[in-house]
Scaffold this motif. Structure first.
Motif, PDB file in Angstrom:
ATOM      1  N   LYS A  57      50.123  -4.490  20.759  1.00 25.71           N
ATOM      2  CA  LYS A  57      49.565  -4.097  22.054  1.00 25.71           C
ATOM      3  C   LYS A  57      48.881  -5.292  22.723  1.00 25.71           C
ATOM      4  O   LYS A  57      49.080  -5.553  23.918  1.00 25.71           O
ATOM      5  CB  LYS A  57      48.573  -2.943  21.857  1.00 25.71           C
ATOM      6  N   ILE A  58      48.107  -6.047  21.968  1.00 27.82           N
ATOM      7  CA  ILE A  58      47.414  -7.215  22.518  1.00 27.82           C
ATOM      8  C   ILE A  58      48.430  -8.267  22.960  1.00 27.82           C
ATOM      9  O   ILE A  58      48.292  -8.865  24.030  1.00 27.82           O
ATOM     10  CB  ILE A  58      46.411  -7.805  21.492  1.00 27.82           C
ATOM     11  N   TYR A  59      49.464  -8.460  22.171  1.00 27.40           N
ATOM     12  CA  TYR A  59      50.514  -9.413  22.533  1.00 27.40           C
ATOM     13  C   TYR A  59      51.129  -9.042  23.878  1.00 27.40           C
ATOM     14  O   TYR A  59      51.285  -9.892  24.762  1.00 27.40           O
ATOM     15  CB  TYR A  59      51.590  -9.450  21.434  1.00 27.40           C
ATOM     16  N   ARG A  60      51.486  -7.767  24.053  1.00 26.45           N
ATOM     17  CA  ARG A  60      52.089  -7.315  25.313  1.00 26.45           C
ATOM     18  C   ARG A  60      51.121  -7.482  26.482  1.00 26.45           C
ATOM     19  O   ARG A  60      51.532  -7.858  27.583  1.00 26.45           O
ATOM     20  CB  ARG A  60      52.559  -5.865  25.201  1.00 26.45           C
ATOM     21  N   LEU A  61      49.844  -7.219  26.257  1.00 24.32           N
ATOM     22  CA  LEU A  61      48.857  -7.390  27.334  1.00 24.32           C
ATOM     23  C   LEU A  61      48.749  -8.858  27.742  1.00 24.32           C
ATOM     24  O   LEU A  61      48.716  -9.177  28.933  1.00 24.32           O
ATOM     25  CB  LEU A  61      47.493  -6.848  26.904  1.00 24.32           C
ATOM     26  N   ILE A  62      48.672  -9.743  26.770  1.00 25.45           N
ATOM     27  CA  ILE A  62      48.566 -11.177  27.075  1.00 25.45           C
ATOM     28  C   ILE A  62      49.810 -11.633  27.847  1.00 25.45           C
ATOM     29  O   ILE A  62      49.702 -12.358  28.834  1.00 25.45           O
ATOM     30  CB  ILE A  62      48.394 -12.013  25.786  1.00 25.45           C
ATOM     31  N   GLN A  63      50.974 -11.199  27.399  1.00 25.87           N
ATOM     32  CA  GLN A  63      52.235 -11.630  27.995  1.00 25.87           C
ATOM     33  C   GLN A  63      52.456 -11.077  29.402  1.00 25.87           C
ATOM     34  O   GLN A  63      52.886 -11.802  30.282  1.00 25.87           O
ATOM     35  CB  GLN A  63      53.419 -11.178  27.127  1.00 25.87           C
ATOM     36  N   TYR A  64      52.189  -9.776  29.593  1.00 17.58           N
ATOM     37  CA  TYR A  64      52.646  -9.101  30.804  1.00 17.58           C
ATOM     38  C   TYR A  64      51.540  -8.537  31.692  1.00 17.58           C
ATOM     39  O   TYR A  64      51.804  -8.235  32.850  1.00 17.58           O
ATOM     40  CB  TYR A  64      53.607  -7.957  30.433  1.00 17.58           C
ATOM     41  N   LYS A  65      50.346  -8.355  31.148  1.00 17.01           N
ATOM     42  CA  LYS A  65      49.275  -7.726  31.924  1.00 17.01           C
ATOM     43  C   LYS A  65      47.946  -8.443  31.644  1.00 17.01           C
ATOM     44  O   LYS A  65      47.014  -7.860  31.116  1.00 17.01           O
ATOM     45  CB  LYS A  65      49.167  -6.237  31.541  1.00 17.01           C
ATOM     46  N   PHE A  66      47.898  -9.714  32.046  1.00 15.95           N
ATOM     47  CA  PHE A  66      46.754 -10.542  31.662  1.00 15.95           C
ATOM     48  C   PHE A  66      45.440 -10.048  32.256  1.00 15.95           C
ATOM     49  O   PHE A  66      44.406 -10.059  31.578  1.00 15.95           O
ATOM     50  CB  PHE A  66      47.006 -12.012  32.048  1.00 15.95           C
ATOM     51  N   ALA A  67      45.436  -9.599  33.507  1.00 23.91           N
ATOM     52  CA  ALA A  67      44.193  -9.089  34.122  1.00 23.91           C
ATOM     53  C   ALA A  67      43.684  -7.869  33.357  1.00 23.91           C
ATOM     54  O   ALA A  67      42.473  -7.738  33.113  1.00 23.91           O
ATOM     55  CB  ALA A  67      44.427  -8.745  35.591  1.00 23.91           C
ATOM     56  N   GLU A  68      44.589  -7.009  32.936  1.00 27.46           N
ATOM     57  CA  GLU A  68      44.202  -5.818  32.163  1.00 27.46           C
ATOM     58  C   GLU A  68      43.686  -6.218  30.777  1.00 27.46           C
ATOM     59  O   GLU A  68      42.768  -5.600  30.249  1.00 27.46           O
ATOM     60  CB  GLU A  68      45.390  -4.853  32.034  1.00 27.46           C
ATOM     61  N   TYR A  69      44.274  -7.269  30.223  1.00 28.72           N
ATOM     62  CA  TYR A  69      43.821  -7.804  28.932  1.00 28.72           C
ATOM     63  C   TYR A  69      42.370  -8.275  29.039  1.00 28.72           C
ATOM     64  O   TYR A  69      41.528  -7.944  28.196  1.00 28.72           O
ATOM     65  CB  TYR A  69      44.757  -8.943  28.525  1.00 28.72           C
ATOM     66  N   LEU A  70      42.073  -9.033  30.098  1.00 27.43           N
ATOM     67  CA  LEU A  70      40.702  -9.520  30.299  1.00 27.43           C
ATOM     68  C   LEU A  70      39.741  -8.358  30.505  1.00 27.43           C
ATOM     69  O   LEU A  70      38.621  -8.361  29.975  1.00 27.43           O
ATOM     70  CB  LEU A  70      40.647 -10.478  31.486  1.00 27.43           C
ATOM     71  N   ASN A  71      40.167  -7.349  31.258  1.00 26.06           N
ATOM     72  CA  ASN A  71      39.333  -6.166  31.476  1.00 26.06           C
ATOM     73  C   ASN A  71      39.045  -5.452  30.157  1.00 26.06           C
ATOM     74  O   ASN A  71      37.916  -5.018  29.907  1.00 26.06           O
ATOM     75  CB  ASN A  71      40.013  -5.222  32.468  1.00 26.06           C
ATOM     76  N   LEU A  72      40.056  -5.347  29.301  1.00 29.03           N
ATOM     77  CA  LEU A  72      39.877  -4.710  27.999  1.00 29.03           C
ATOM     78  C   LEU A  72      38.827  -5.446  27.171  1.00 29.03           C
ATOM     79  O   LEU A  72      37.935  -4.826  26.585  1.00 29.03           O
ATOM     80  CB  LEU A  72      41.208  -4.671  27.246  1.00 29.03           C
ATOM     81  N   LEU A  73      38.920  -6.779  27.141  1.00 28.13           N
ATOM     82  CA  LEU A  73      37.937  -7.569  26.391  1.00 28.13           C
ATOM     83  C   LEU A  73      36.533  -7.338  26.927  1.00 28.13           C
ATOM     84  O   LEU A  73      35.569  -7.254  26.163  1.00 28.13           O
ATOM     85  CB  LEU A  73      38.292  -9.060  26.454  1.00 28.13           C
ATOM     86  N   TYR A  74      36.421  -7.207  28.248  1.00 37.19           N
ATOM     87  CA  TYR A  74      35.119  -6.951  28.879  1.00 37.19           C
ATOM     88  C   TYR A  74      34.598  -5.567  28.483  1.00 37.19           C
ATOM     89  O   TYR A  74      33.429  -5.425  28.105  1.00 37.19           O
ATOM     90  CB  TYR A  74      35.262  -7.073  30.396  1.00 37.19           C
ATOM     91  N   ILE A  75      35.453  -4.555  28.570  1.00 38.30           N
ATOM     92  CA  ILE A  75      35.060  -3.177  28.240  1.00 38.30           C
ATOM     93  C   ILE A  75      34.604  -3.096  26.783  1.00 38.30           C
ATOM     94  O   ILE A  75      33.593  -2.472  26.467  1.00 38.30           O
ATOM     95  CB  ILE A  75      36.234  -2.195  28.472  1.00 38.30           C
ATOM     96  N   ILE A  76      35.359  -3.718  25.890  1.00 41.22           N
ATOM     97  CA  ILE A  76      35.022  -3.663  24.458  1.00 41.22           C
ATOM     98  C   ILE A  76      33.808  -4.526  24.156  1.00 41.22           C
ATOM     99  O   ILE A  76      33.087  -4.274  23.207  1.00 41.22           O
ATOM    100  CB  ILE A  76      36.241  -4.072  23.605  1.00 41.22           C
TER     101      ILE A  76
END
Length: 117
Positions: A57-76
């Motif tokens: 899941k993290i791999y796919r976020l980094i590859q295809y949805k980087f803004a959402e990946y950063l948001n996830l790191l912020y939320i967590i």
């Protein structure tokens, strides 16, 4: 006493040993959903499978949805300085390292909530 885990396998075995594994899975599901990155790990998921699916899941976020990946790191609430220390040249390795940081932060939340209740 809280001891920071050394790696993903150590963290997951500690969670099982302290009977907090299901709470850890629940916390992961909750925070991913808060970040609008729906993930619904079943409570019956084995630790090894959790590790693999989270990394994917993290791999796919980094590859295809980087803004959402950063948001996830912020939320967590993964510490920014820990993310900045990672080497991003190999995305597969990076996904594994970020998964560990996410698990580590989620484990802290679960452990402290259980310890200080």
């Amino acid at each position: 006493m809280y001891v920071a885990p050394l790696n993903t396998d150590h963290l997951l075995s500690e969670a099982e040993k302290e009977n907090l594994y299901i709470k850890l899975v629940t916390q992961i599901n909750k925070d991913f959903n808060l970040a609008n990155e729906g993930i619904d790990f079943p409570m019956s998921i084995l630790p090894e499978e959790l590790k693999i699916q989270l990394q994917e899941k993290i791999y796919r976020l980094i590859q295809y949805k980087f803004a959402e990946y950063l948001n996830l790191l912020y939320i967590i609430d993964v510490p920014e300085h820990e993310i900045k220390q990672l080497d991003g040249t190999d995305i597969v390795a990076l996904a594994g390292q970020v998964s560990f940081l996410i698990l580590k932060r989620e484990w802290q939340k679960v452990w402290f909530r259980n310890y200080y209740r």
